[in-house]
Design a protein around this motif. Structure first.
Motif, PDB file in Angstrom:
ATOM      1  N   ALA A 170      46.568 -48.917 -15.812  1.00  0.00           N
ATOM      2  CA  ALA A 170      47.802 -49.489 -16.356  1.00  0.00           C
ATOM      3  C   ALA A 170      48.262 -50.664 -15.504  1.00  0.00           C
ATOM      4  N   ARG A 171      48.148 -50.523 -14.204  1.00  0.00           N
ATOM      5  CA  ARG A 171      48.510 -51.628 -13.305  1.00  0.00           C
ATOM      6  C   ARG A 171      47.600 -52.829 -13.543  1.00  0.00           C
ATOM      7  N   GLY A 172      46.314 -52.560 -13.779  1.00  0.00           N
ATOM      8  CA  GLY A 172      45.382 -53.652 -14.053  1.00  0.00           C
ATOM      9  C   GLY A 172      45.763 -54.427 -15.304  1.00  0.00           C
ATOM     10  N   GLU A 173      46.243 -53.719 -16.337  1.00  0.00           N
ATOM     11  CA  GLU A 173      46.669 -54.396 -17.560  1.00  0.00           C
ATOM     12  C   GLU A 173      47.857 -55.317 -17.291  1.00  0.00           C
ATOM     13  N   LEU A 174      48.793 -54.843 -16.463  1.00  0.00           N
ATOM     14  CA  LEU A 174      49.960 -55.664 -16.150  1.00  0.00           C
ATOM     15  C   LEU A 174      49.573 -56.882 -15.319  1.00  0.00           C
ATOM     16  N   ILE A 175      48.616 -56.708 -14.420  1.00  0.00           N
ATOM     17  CA  ILE A 175      48.161 -57.839 -13.607  1.00  0.00           C
ATOM     18  C   ILE A 175      47.514 -58.896 -14.493  1.00  0.00           C
ATOM     19  N   ARG A 176      46.713 -58.448 -15.439  1.00  0.00           N
ATOM     20  CA  ARG A 176      46.047 -59.405 -16.336  1.00  0.00           C
ATOM     21  C   ARG A 176      47.051 -60.139 -17.215  1.00  0.00           C
TER      22      ARG A 176
END
Length: 239
Positions: free
Chosen positions: A47-53
């Protein structure tokens, strides 16, 4: 080190004032030996990776990502947000996820050492000391479209210091930009500060006491001996 001895923030302070536990496992403990808890941590990382992208990796976006979304693991998400905002101020991510997953799974963690370590790190940068010095320094306060004097030297006892005769400090009209510059200027690197002991009971100096008594006597001379509308020899009686 202070003139009256050595002092520091202790684990007791963190426990009493912060309410953080001094018993339990280390905050850096790996997740429980449970495949489910490992999967939860991986889910949070994704989920954090999605926000970073999406270039919106911040605490507000993290909260909105899970709130009322029907997504799984809202409890772990909420703990991650609280830990990163109020306990270990940082961006939501590792190792906060491991701590949140462990706490949600029932592991008792000893948070006090980690919190105290953060306090010591911040004290090393003198940010807290600079904030305290700003509270003691005479300055001008910038309002929306006005300025007001800030004179802590007149109430030194509130800060634990003996009250001396308050010197008159003239005010000069200045732009809000200049006033803010003077207010926000850093402390000198070679400045020596005195912090009174918490056991010290502040009082007033002799010249302050003399000035205060003269000031009170001068003000009393302007008071009427009787209230307006009463005869001069009126005698107050108790009911």
């Amino acid at each position: 080190m202070f003139p009256w001895g050595e002092a520091t923030v202790s684990l007791e302070d963190i426990m009493v004032f912060g309410g953080f536990s001094t018993l339990g496992d280390c905050v850096m403990s790996p997740p429980f030996n449970s495949l489910e808890l490992v999967e939860i941590e991986e889910y949070l990382e994704n989920a954090r990776g999605e926000l970073i992208r999406s270039k919106t990796n911040n605490q507000s976006r993290w909260l909105n990502y899970f709130m009322n979304s029907g997504k799984d693991y809202e409890h772990e998400d909420f703990l991650s947000l609280c830990l990163s905002r109020f306990v270990f101020p940082c961006i939501v991510g590792s190792p906060i996820f491991s701590i949140a997953v462990n706490m949600a799974g029932g592991m008792r963690l000893e948070l006090s050492p980690g919190v105290l370590a953060s306090v010591y790190r911040d004290l090393g940068s003198l940010r807290k000391m600079e904030s305290y010095v700003r509270c003691l320094r005479v300055s001008e306060l910038v309002g929306l479209d006005f300025q007001e004097p800030y004179q802590p030297n007149r109430v030194a006892m509130q800060f634990g210091y003996d009250q001396d005769f308050p010197k008159w400090i003239p005010r000069s009209p200045s732009s809000s930009k200049l006033v803010w510059y003077n207010y926000n200027r850093p402390i000198d690197s070679d400045l020596r500060l005195y912090y009174p002991s918490r056991l010290f009971e502040p009082y007033v100096t002799t010249r302050y006491l003399k000035w205060w008594r003269n000031e009170i006597d001068r003000q009393m001379e302007n008071y009427l001996e009787v209230p307006p509308g009463f005869p001069p020899n009126y005698c107050w009686k108790n009911d």
